[in-house]
Design a protein around this motif. Structure first.
Motif, PDB file in Angstrom:
ATOM      1  N   UNK A   1      36.681  38.843  29.497  1.00 54.43           N
ATOM      2  CA  UNK A   1      35.547  38.700  30.414  1.00 54.43           C
ATOM      3  C   UNK A   1      36.021  38.485  31.845  1.00 54.43           C
ATOM      4  N   UNK A   2      36.958  37.537  32.014  1.00 54.02           N
ATOM      5  CA  UNK A   2      37.331  37.155  33.380  1.00 54.02           C
ATOM      6  C   UNK A   2      38.238  38.177  34.045  1.00 54.02           C
ATOM      7  N   UNK A   3      39.049  38.878  33.281  1.00 53.92           N
ATOM      8  CA  UNK A   3      40.001  39.770  33.940  1.00 53.92           C
ATOM      9  C   UNK A   3      39.539  41.219  33.960  1.00 53.92           C
ATOM     10  N   UNK A   4      38.633  41.597  33.070  1.00 55.74           N
ATOM     11  CA  UNK A   4      38.286  43.008  32.995  1.00 55.74           C
ATOM     12  C   UNK A   4      36.827  43.307  33.314  1.00 55.74           C
ATOM     13  N   UNK A   5      35.936  42.367  33.075  1.00 57.04           N
ATOM     14  CA  UNK A   5      34.512  42.697  33.162  1.00 57.04           C
ATOM     15  C   UNK A   5      33.940  42.318  34.522  1.00 57.04           C
ATOM     16  N   UNK A   6      32.945  43.083  34.943  1.00 54.62           N
ATOM     17  CA  UNK A   6      32.337  42.849  36.261  1.00 54.62           C
ATOM     18  C   UNK A   6      31.637  41.493  36.301  1.00 54.62           C
ATOM     19  N   UNK A   7      31.120  41.021  35.153  1.00 50.58           N
ATOM     20  CA  UNK A   7      30.480  39.702  35.134  1.00 50.58           C
ATOM     21  C   UNK A   7      31.507  38.614  35.473  1.00 50.58           C
ATOM     22  N   UNK A   8      32.694  38.720  34.869  1.00 51.13           N
ATOM     23  CA  UNK A   8      33.754  37.759  35.177  1.00 51.13           C
ATOM     24  C   UNK A   8      34.165  37.848  36.632  1.00 51.13           C
ATOM     25  N   UNK A   9      34.239  39.055  37.135  1.00 52.67           N
ATOM     26  CA  UNK A   9      34.573  39.259  38.542  1.00 52.67           C
ATOM     27  C   UNK A   9      33.538  38.581  39.433  1.00 52.67           C
ATOM     28  N   UNK A  10      32.265  38.791  39.097  1.00 55.55           N
ATOM     29  CA  UNK A  10      31.199  38.176  39.901  1.00 55.55           C
ATOM     30  C   UNK A  10      31.255  36.649  39.826  1.00 55.55           C
ATOM     31  N   UNK A  11      31.642  36.130  38.662  1.00 52.07           N
ATOM     32  CA  UNK A  11      31.765  34.677  38.521  1.00 52.07           C
ATOM     33  C   UNK A  11      32.869  34.153  39.442  1.00 52.07           C
ATOM     34  N   UNK A  12      34.018  34.815  39.422  1.00 59.24           N
ATOM     35  CA  UNK A  12      35.110  34.374  40.293  1.00 59.24           C
ATOM     36  C   UNK A  12      34.723  34.501  41.758  1.00 59.24           C
ATOM     37  N   UNK A  13      34.051  35.602  42.074  1.00 65.16           N
ATOM     38  CA  UNK A  13      33.644  35.844  43.457  1.00 65.16           C
ATOM     39  C   UNK A  13      32.695  34.747  43.935  1.00 65.16           C
ATOM     40  N   UNK A  14      31.751  34.370  43.067  1.00 68.97           N
ATOM     41  CA  UNK A  14      30.799  33.324  43.426  1.00 68.97           C
ATOM     42  C   UNK A  14      31.522  32.022  43.725  1.00 68.97           C
ATOM     43  N   UNK A  15      32.536  31.714  42.920  1.00 71.62           N
ATOM     44  CA  UNK A  15      33.264  30.469  43.131  1.00 71.62           C
ATOM     45  C   UNK A  15      34.100  30.504  44.389  1.00 71.62           C
ATOM     46  N   UNK A  16      34.696  31.652  44.688  1.00 72.19           N
ATOM     47  CA  UNK A  16      35.615  31.712  45.819  1.00 72.19           C
ATOM     48  C   UNK A  16      34.908  31.910  47.147  1.00 72.19           C
TER      49      UNK A  16
END
Lengths: 507, 360
Positions: B219-234
């Motif tokens: 989820x965190x390394x490959x999926x756009x949802x994980x990407x969006x989660x990291x982006x929201x945090x950063x």
């Protein structure tokens, strides 16, 4: 006039990996306005910080009126008669003018005396300012006056001004220049930092040009053309944007009666903004910062939704759609703030490419990111826009301002948008990069896209735009063809003159 | 003069090295602490870190390792995803309790059926229970802008009171002769979360934890949802610019964390714990916060950190019994681990400068 007020010789300051100032020497005479010119990263800020005691030089010495001058901290510099107006103001919105001035003083006099002094100084130097106004209600120009008056109360011998006109309207610039001329006539020296070459030619007696930390020459600006000085700054001659063929197509973006409340207590509401942009056209929107630029960009990019029917893209109402859908429909945007808004600072350029290009460039399949494709996309942007970086895996925050700006603007242009809206596309970018970005915007329009450029740099807007409008307190002025506009009319548009009668009369 | 200077790029070496350094520092300072308590520091460290795996009674302790690590990892994985997005769910303990109550309740309602569907139904009910409990802070945050830290934390104490109430009321064992506590699931095969391979401590919860690790990694390394989660945090503004709906991220993160914590609670109550009782929860929901950070919010890191933390639990218990150390000393030891981790973590983004401000 024999002894210079401030004599700088051989100043050197190195940071890890970069020499910010390399053997810089020049003199500032009493009662002159001395310009400090240079691209971003040329070392202007470091030099000024050394004079103001914020940074200690590695080598070299400074002499003030012949005596050694090595301020260890700003208060020592102030005691020697050096005062500085920073580019970013350090004022408290909730306090009034006199209180703000008192906060910056070592031994503030009683409030009533201070208010009287502020009034005196503001009258003497033609800087109208009421000491009892709350700073939160002041315009950017008025805030700058608070900073200037704070400095003048110390009776400085040398006043340093860091890009003072970047936030001012042409009329406010005139007032500022009158003040500076008056100070000069009284014997105060001014070190004036700016990018704006015309301004320096009009105002300054001498100019020292820095390039890559080195002093590449001192000149008398009034005897040089702006182009000559720009070439000194850049080192090689940069391409002035070419003229473009005018073949306007259909209306791609249409904004009608766009009204939005202010996003927070310090934002600006949008009030009935309407304009159309055609294929192949660049619309320039000017105005002093804080008059609705950020809010307009957010409304068009889809970050904030507006009433149905207010934003139409290629005949389709997109006002209730979010950023992702608008991008898919061909409307891309570039916000002003590079770090934190256009790009995530700690993420790599590859990831920052995915940020806006994920769907439009087909980087996703079933929601999974194709990192190989994402890398190729980032590499394409880096190559086409000459982004200087060790590689696409570098974190965005490790890039210099100009390079990151090239990346975030390039990221949108490579996606071949039908409509592009950018805010301050060349803010804080050196002359060569700025020229490149402007040319890319013109090229994009030439290929049939509609482009909206929001900027506070009037020269830039005149250079790229076909038509021009100005934002004032969230309202948009009448939009006029750039051909035939003069600075006077622009000033009135920016100042919010609701009817253009005066301007018409003058034209 | 010593100054902290921001690194242009986060240091790779420190990202990987700081947890190891933190463990080392904890051992040193912990050893000193034990020495002050009158215990031999080397002996104590060996009892905590070495004996459970390689010592005389390792055959017993090794099984315990997975039993303890399973729920810690499962909960920490859910929390870490939220922490990445800047959604600070501190109430996993409450979600864990509510998952256990709902799952156990759903099963007990069907007692004494022996259908094979009993256990799956309980797992789903447990997941729902944890999810619903986490939806409370999510709804309050997105609707009214409340702080999820406070709301989720306070809901832990509500959940604890509900637990005490049901274990003496609604879910009390009718055949328990008045003792508080539910029926024992170990005596009800259809609902028992038994060891899958005898002696290993491997039960369905541990399997779920491994699946969660892999799922979170993808989820965190490959999926756009994980990407969006990291982006929201950063960079929250950049996320909004990218088109991420912040409310949906809050719902997703709290929901997922609640769901995993709820499932962990259900596996615990039907397995190692055996029954709903007032003292059934063992603080896994709070310890998982340490596990999440110790594992750098990275799934593989959390897997390792969960095992390490389980080790300190088991070793700590051993040290309490064999060396008569107070239980509080062990908790302090665990707390020190997080403390040192956060302290050494500074060097990932900053470096020390021993520069004197020279005078020119």
């Amino acid at each position: 006039m024999d002894t210079p007020l401030l004599s700088i010789s051989g100043l050197t300051k190195a940071y890890p990996g970069v020499v910010a100032n390399d053997d810089v020497s020049f003199d500032i005479k009493p009662g002159e306005i001395h310009a400090l010119l240079g691209e971003n990263g040329a070392g202007k800020s470091t030099l000024v910080k050394m004079i103001y005691g914020l940074v200690t030089p590695d080598k070299g010495e400074m002499r003030m009126n012949g005596a050694p001058f090595a301020p260890g901290k700003p208060s020592e510099a102030r005691q020697s008669g050096v005062a500085m107006v920073f580019q970013h103001f350090s004022l408290f919105d909730a306090l009034d003018v006199a209180e703000n001035v008192a906060l910056g003083m070592e031994n503030p006099p009683p409030m009533r005396d201070l208010a009287r002094q502020i009034r005196e100084v503001s009258e003497t130097y033609g800087l109208p300012l009421d000491p009892s106004r709350t700073v939160g209600t002041l315009s950017a120009g008025e805030r700058q006056r608070v900073e200037i008056i704070r400095c003048l109360l110390q009776d400085p011998r040398l006043l340093i001004m860091d890009e003072p006109t970047s936030v001012l309207t042409p009329q406010e610039v005139d007032i500022l220049f009158q003040t500076l001329n008056k100070l000069r006539s009284e014997g105060t020296s001014i070190l004036y930092i700016s990018h704006k070459l015309e301004e320096i030619r009009a105002l300054c007696d001498h100019a020292t040009v820095l390039r890559l930390g080195k002093n590449v020459g001192t000149c008398t600006p009034s005897q040089r053309t702006a182009r000559e000085m720009a070439e000194m700054m850049v080192g090689n001659s940069f391409a002035a944007p070419e003229a473009r063929a005018k073949a306007l197509g259909e209306i791609l973006l249409s904004v009608k009666g766009l009204t939005l409340p202010a996003p927070g207590s310090f934002g600006t509401p949008l009030r009935g903004i309407s304009f159309d942009v055609r294929a192949g056209e660049v619309l320039g929107l000017g105005g002093v910062a804080g008059n609705g630029q950020d809010e307009l960009l957010a409304a068009i990019s889809g970050e904030r939704l507006s009433d149905g029917g207010s934003i139409t893209l290629k005949g389709e109402d997109v006002s209730r759609k979010g950023p992702t859908e608008r991008r898919e429909a061909g409307l891309l945007s570039g916000p002003e703030e590079r770090l934190g808004h256009a790009a995530a600072p700690d993420m790599s350029l590859i990831e920052n490419g995915v940020l806006t290009a994920a769907r439009r460039m087909g980087l996703l399949s079933n929601g999974f990111i194709g990192w190989g494709k994402a890398r190729s996309f980032a590499e394409e942007v880096i190559e086409r826009f000459d982004v200087r970086t060790p590689g696409p895996g570098t974190a965005a925050r490790a890039l210099s301002g100009g390079n990151l700006q090239k990346f975030v603007v390039g990221r949108e242009i490579v996606q071949a948008p039908d409509v592009l809206i950018v805010n301050q596309p060349t803010w804080g970018v050196d002359a060569a990069a700025a020229a490149f970005i402007r040319q890319s915007i013109l090229d994009l329009a030439a290929k049939g896209s509609a482009v909206v450029v929001i900027s506070q740099d009037l020269d830039e807007l005149m250079e790229v735009s076909d038509r021009f409008g100005a934002l004032n307190e969230g309202r948009l002025s009448q939009i006029r063809d750039v051909a035939g506009l003069d600075i006077e009319q622009i000033g009135l548009m920016m100042g919010g003159a609701s009817d253009m009668e005066v301007a018409h009369g003058a034209a | 003069m010593i100054r902290l200077e921001k690194r242009p790029q986060p240091s790779q070496a420190w990202t990987a090295g700081s947890p190891l350094l933190a463990v080392l520092l904890t051992m040193i300072v912990g050893g000193l602490l034990f020495a002050f308590l009158g215990a031999d520091p080397f002996e104590t460290i060996r009892t905590i870190f070495w004996d459970p795996i390689f010592g005389e009674f390792a055959f017993y302790y090794r099984g315990q390792l997975l039993v303890k690590a399973g729920p810690l990892i499962l909960i920490a994985i859910g929390l870490s995803i939220g922490f990445k997005a800047g959604v600070w769910n501190i109430g996993a303990e409450g979600q864990y309790i509510m998952g256990a109550i709902c799952g156990a309740g759903a099963g007990l309602a069907l007692y004494p059926s022996e259908s094979v569907l009993i256990f799956p139904v309980m797992v789903i009910a447990g997941a729902l229970g944890g999810w619903l409990w986490a939806m409370i802070p999510a709804v309050l945050k997105t609707r009214f802008g409340t702080n999820e830290i406070l709301v989720s934390l306070m809901l832990v104490y509500v959940a604890q009171n509900i637990l005490i109430s049901v274990s003496t009321g609604l879910l009390r064992n009718p055949d328990g002769m008045g003792f508080p506590g539910s029926r024992n699931f170990k005596q009800w095969d259809a609902a028992h979360n038994a060891e899958l391979i005898a002696g290993t401590g491997m039960h369905w919860g541990v399997v779920a934890a491994f699946i969660a690790v892999i799922g979170a990694y993808v989820l965190m390394s490959r999926h756009i949802t994980g990407f969006n989660i990291r982006l929201t945090g950063e960079a929250p503004r950049a996320a909004r610019f990218a088109g991420v709906n912040p409310a949906r991220i809050v719902f997703f993160c709290l929901g997922l964390a609640g769901l995993l914590a709820g499932v962990a609670g259900l596996f615990e109550v039907t397995g190692p714990a055996g029954q709903i009782s007032g003292a059934f929860n063992a603080g896994y929901g709070f310890t998982a916060i340490i596990v999440a950070f110790l594992g750098r919010l990275h799934p593989i890191g959390i897997l390792l950190a969960g095992l390490l933390m389980a080790l300190t639990y088991i070793g700590g218990e051993a040290a309490q019994t064999t060396m008569q150390l107070p239980g509080a000393a062990i908790q302090l030891f665990q707390g020190m681990l997080l403390f040192f981790l956060l302290a050494t973590d500074v060097f990932t983004n900053f470096r020390l400068r021993f520069g004197t401000k020279g005078v020119a």
